[in-house]
Design an enzyme around this catalytic site. Structure first.
Site, PDB file in Angstrom:
ATOM      1  N   ARG A  77      16.355 -69.307 -14.163  1.00  0.00           N
ATOM      2  CA  ARG A  77      16.199 -69.952 -15.466  1.00  0.00           C
ATOM      3  C   ARG A  77      16.270 -71.473 -15.327  1.00  0.00           C
ATOM      4  O   ARG A  77      16.623 -72.167 -16.260  1.00  0.00           O
ATOM      5  CB  ARG A  77      17.266 -69.445 -16.432  1.00  0.00           C
ATOM      6  N   THR A 116       9.185 -70.437 -20.252  1.00  0.00           N
ATOM      7  CA  THR A 116       8.295 -70.700 -19.113  1.00  0.00           C
ATOM      8  C   THR A 116       6.967 -71.285 -19.589  1.00  0.00           C
ATOM      9  O   THR A 116       6.417 -72.206 -18.964  1.00  0.00           O
ATOM     10  CB  THR A 116       8.048 -69.393 -18.333  1.00  0.00           C
ATOM     11  N   ASP A 138      10.963 -58.843 -24.690  1.00  0.00           N
ATOM     12  CA  ASP A 138      11.184 -59.198 -26.103  1.00  0.00           C
ATOM     13  C   ASP A 138       9.902 -59.176 -26.939  1.00  0.00           C
ATOM     14  O   ASP A 138       9.964 -59.114 -28.166  1.00  0.00           O
ATOM     15  CB  ASP A 138      11.811 -60.598 -26.214  1.00  0.00           C
ATOM     16  N   HIS A 182      16.379 -60.784 -27.803  1.00  0.00           N
ATOM     17  CA  HIS A 182      16.671 -62.189 -28.079  1.00  0.00           C
ATOM     18  C   HIS A 182      16.619 -62.418 -29.586  1.00  0.00           C
ATOM     19  O   HIS A 182      17.295 -61.687 -30.308  1.00  0.00           O
ATOM     20  CB  HIS A 182      15.696 -63.093 -27.298  1.00  0.00           C
ATOM     21  N   GLU A 233      20.037 -57.304 -30.779  1.00  0.00           N
ATOM     22  CA  GLU A 233      21.123 -58.204 -30.339  1.00  0.00           C
ATOM     23  C   GLU A 233      21.128 -59.538 -31.096  1.00  0.00           C
ATOM     24  O   GLU A 233      22.156 -60.205 -31.175  1.00  0.00           O
ATOM     25  CB  GLU A 233      21.015 -58.486 -28.832  1.00  0.00           C
ATOM     26  N   ARG A 269      15.683 -53.844 -18.663  1.00  0.00           N
ATOM     27  CA  ARG A 269      14.817 -54.717 -17.860  1.00  0.00           C
ATOM     28  C   ARG A 269      14.569 -54.174 -16.459  1.00  0.00           C
ATOM     29  O   ARG A 269      13.846 -54.794 -15.675  1.00  0.00           O
ATOM     30  CB  ARG A 269      15.461 -56.103 -17.746  1.00  0.00           C
TER      31      ARG A 269
HETATM   32  O1  F6P Z   1      14.297 -62.512 -22.575  1.00  0.00           O
HETATM   33  C1  F6P Z   1      14.676 -61.317 -22.005  1.00  0.00           C
HETATM   34  C2  F6P Z   1      16.130 -61.057 -22.225  1.00  0.00           C
HETATM   35  O2  F6P Z   1      16.457 -59.844 -21.587  1.00  0.00           O
HETATM   36  C3  F6P Z   1      16.588 -61.049 -23.680  1.00  0.00           C
HETATM   37  O3  F6P Z   1      16.274 -59.835 -24.322  1.00  0.00           O
HETATM   38  C4  F6P Z   1      18.049 -61.320 -23.518  1.00  0.00           C
HETATM   39  O4  F6P Z   1      18.570 -61.906 -24.682  1.00  0.00           O
HETATM   40  C5  F6P Z   1      18.095 -62.279 -22.373  1.00  0.00           C
HETATM   41  O5  F6P Z   1      16.914 -62.077 -21.638  1.00  0.00           O
HETATM   42  C6  F6P Z   1      19.256 -62.126 -21.430  1.00  0.00           C
HETATM   43  O6  F6P Z   1      19.233 -63.196 -20.556  1.00  0.00           O
HETATM   44  P1  F6P Z   1      20.021 -63.311 -19.174  1.00  0.00           P
HETATM   45  O7  F6P Z   1      19.227 -62.551 -18.143  1.00  0.00           O
HETATM   46  O8  F6P Z   1      20.001 -64.769 -18.871  1.00  0.00           O
HETATM   47  O9  F6P Z   1      21.372 -62.748 -19.389  1.00  0.00           O
END
Ligand code: F6P
Length: 343
Positions: A77, A116, A138, A182, A233, A269
């Site tokens: 990130r 991105t 998302d 998100h 969430e 994911r």
């Molecule tokens: O953008 C994808 C996502 O999985 C969102 O649904 C979630 O809020 C976020 O990334 C979690 O981010 P990280 O991997 O930084 O914890």
């Protein structure tokens, strides 16, 4: 004399999702087989461009990755246009431009979500030849009907909710499940409808806790043995961080019904992409290679009405694609008696 062979870089940035490897394969194979380009992968998102960390990709390295979850390139990130904790480089965009040049890149494909694509646009403004590809579970990237990764996450969330039905029924409980997304409610709305959620709460629609409690008490009065509450969430919860736990606690207190919560988390994911995501990722990847062949830059590949094309990154950057509160699916859910939090 023939045309100079183009050298392209591919990176994946932001949170990973199923289908990134299928996309890399789609770009790489089309670039090599169809257009005779040279392809390198950039490690760990934009960090690899700061560190000149590249992985040469050939046809054999691109074989066998279609079904693989995650990303063979790694991701991060790291935001090139933002000073972040631990940064040792003061002018990250300048170093990226220099390394892009030194690596001999003619174009860069940025696979990622909203953040991105925003970075991709800024790099394009800095003079780099950029093509973006929308990825995220998302499904909230502006300019395209769908992002790859969403279908797989939807399958996972749906299966999880399906499984909650049986245990909820055995114990006569209210089951609250928090899904990712998100600030968008796509995943909660779609999985909630697909798995027969009784209450679905999404960030785009304000909810009223009394309405939620009444709906659950009414179901109990009608002798419905259990209820399923799907929570995105990103819904508003005051200062509380965990939406699922917050809603479950309120339900318990306001209804007295036995309530349990589940946070699905990163499982959404992980793993292999669905056939739908494999095809979408392949179409996106292959089209990105075509864009580079045609020297079309500063765009993100996109699907609109099942037609593949591209949209200017300038238009995509900084926007979110959210669920329209008056959309057909929202209305259908309401007409079937699903509680979306309204009175
Ligand atoms: O953008 C994808 C996502 O999985 C969102 O649904 C979630 O809020 C976020 O990334 C979690 O981010 P990280 O991997 O930084 O914890």
């Amino acid at each position: 004399m023939g045309e100079k062979k183009k050298k392209i870089g591919i990176l994946s940035a932001g949170g990973d999702c199923p289908g990134i490897n299928a996309t890399i394969r789609g770009i790489g194979k089309t670039a090599i087989v169809e257009y005779g380009m040279e392809v390198v992968g950039i490690a760990n998102g934009f960090t690899g461009l700061l560190e000149k960390d590249v992985i040469p990709l050939n046809e054999s390295l691109l074989s066998g990755i279609l079904t693989l979850g995650g990303t063979i390139l790694g991701t991060s990130r790291m935001k090139p246009f933002k000073q972040q904790e631990g940064d040792i480089v003061s002018d990250k965009p300048q170093l990226i431009k220099q390394n892009y040049k030194e690596l001999g890149l003619d174009a860069l494909v940025c696979i990622g979500g909203n953040g991105t694509q925003k970075t991709a646009n800024l790099l394009h403004r800095e003079g780099l030849n950029i093509v973006g590809i929308p990825k995220t579970i998302d499904n909230d990237v502006w300019g395209t009907d769908v992002t790859f990764g969403f279908d797989t996450a939807l399958n996972i969330a749906t299966e999880a909710i399906d499984r909650l039905h049986t245990t909820a029924n055995s114990h006569k409980r209210v089951m609250v499940i928090e899904v990712m997304g998100h600030n968008a409610g796509w995943l909660a709305l779609y999985s909630g409808i697909a798995a027969g959620g009784d209450v679905i709460l999404i960030p785009e629609l304000d909810y009223d806790l009394d309405a939620v409690a009444n709906c659950l008490l009414e179901r109990s009065r009608k002798k419905k043995p259990y209820s399923i509450v799907v929570v995105a969430e990103g819904i508003k919860t005051g200062k509380k961080k965990n939406a699922g736990a917050y809603i479950a606690k309120k339900i318990r207190k306001m209804t007295g019904l036995e309530t349990r919560e589940t946070v699905l988390g990163y499982i959404q994911r992980g793993g292999s992409p669905t056939p739908g995501d494999r095809i979408l990722a392949t179409r996106y990847g292959s089209y990105a290679a075509q864009m580079i062949h045609q020297d079309v830059y500063g765009v993100m590949v996109a699907i609109n009405g099942n037609k593949i094309g591209s949209v200017p990154l300038e238009e995509v950057a900084g926007k979110l694609r959210l669920v329209e509160p008056t959309s057909g699916l929202v209305n259908k859910a309401l007409r079937m008696g699903v509680c979306l939090g309204g009175k």
